[in-house]
Design an enzyme around this catalytic site. Structure first.
Site, PDB file in Angstrom:
ATOM      1  N   ASN A  86      76.509  17.843 -27.066  1.00 36.05           N
ATOM      2  CA  ASN A  86      75.940  19.064 -26.488  1.00 36.05           C
ATOM      3  C   ASN A  86      76.267  19.156 -24.998  1.00 36.05           C
ATOM      4  O   ASN A  86      76.250  18.148 -24.303  1.00 36.05           O
ATOM      5  CB  ASN A  86      74.419  19.077 -26.665  1.00 36.05           C
ATOM      6  N   HIS A  99      77.317  12.377 -23.632  1.00 39.69           N
ATOM      7  CA  HIS A  99      77.024  11.477 -24.744  1.00 39.69           C
ATOM      8  C   HIS A  99      77.330  12.150 -26.082  1.00 39.69           C
ATOM      9  O   HIS A  99      77.316  13.365 -26.196  1.00 39.69           O
ATOM     10  CB  HIS A  99      75.585  10.970 -24.706  1.00 39.69           C
ATOM     11  N   PHE A 100      77.621  11.312 -27.050  1.00 36.79           N
ATOM     12  CA  PHE A 100      77.950  11.744 -28.404  1.00 36.79           C
ATOM     13  C   PHE A 100      76.930  11.141 -29.359  1.00 36.79           C
ATOM     14  O   PHE A 100      76.679   9.941 -29.319  1.00 36.79           O
ATOM     15  CB  PHE A 100      79.360  11.273 -28.793  1.00 36.79           C
ATOM     16  N   HIS A 101      76.369  11.981 -30.227  1.00 38.10           N
ATOM     17  CA  HIS A 101      75.431  11.528 -31.254  1.00 38.10           C
ATOM     18  C   HIS A 101      76.208  11.277 -32.543  1.00 38.10           C
ATOM     19  O   HIS A 101      76.963  12.141 -32.993  1.00 38.10           O
ATOM     20  CB  HIS A 101      74.395  12.615 -31.570  1.00 38.10           C
TER      21      HIS A 101
END
Length: 141
Positions: A86, A99-101
């Site tokens: 996001n 950041h990456f989920h």
């Protein structure tokens, strides 16, 4: 950039459950565990979002993404995996450190995760789609 919770995790000020680390990135369990194995991947070189991230940092993130995804796949054999990133408050970014989920998805598990993806392909004709593509393409020149 102001110190974020992820910066504090990187310095060890806040504990985390590390799953992967190299010289450039750090991956750890999201404390919310939306789904079993929900993991975050962050660069060690902080930037607020993808718009402010340099190409070299993205190369290291790109190399780590499949490593983390495959580790989750081997550990839990999910039926699918969402990778979500996001950018900006309007896009539901709450920590302003890129950041990456990684959200493993399990077919018979009610995990409380979901999103609505509504398409508009019938509302735009080919000429309108061409104009949209041209507007984006012009930004590379």
């Amino acid at each position: 950039m102001a110190e974020t919770v992820f910066g504090k995790i990187l310095t060890g000020e806040i504990p985390s459950f590390k799953v992967y680390e190299d010289d450039y990135v750090y991956a750890f369990l999201d404390i919310s565990q939306v789904t079993k194995g929900h993991t975050l991947l962050i660069p060690k070189k902080a930037s607020a979002n993808i718009f402010e991230t340099d190409e070299e940092t993205m190369k290291h993130i790109g190399a780590a993404l499949p490593k983390v995804a495959n580790a989750i796949k081997k550990a839990f054999n999910p039926d699918g995996l969402n990778i979500i990133q996001n950018n900006g408050e309007f896009a539901d970014q709450s920590v302003f450190h890129l950041h990456f989920h990684f959200l493993p998805r399990y077919e018979n598990d009610i995990d409380g995760f979901g999103y609505h993806w509504e398409t508009h392909e019938e509302e735009l004709n080919d000429e309108q789609k061409k104009e949209i593509a041209e507007q984006i393409k012009a930004q590379f020149e």
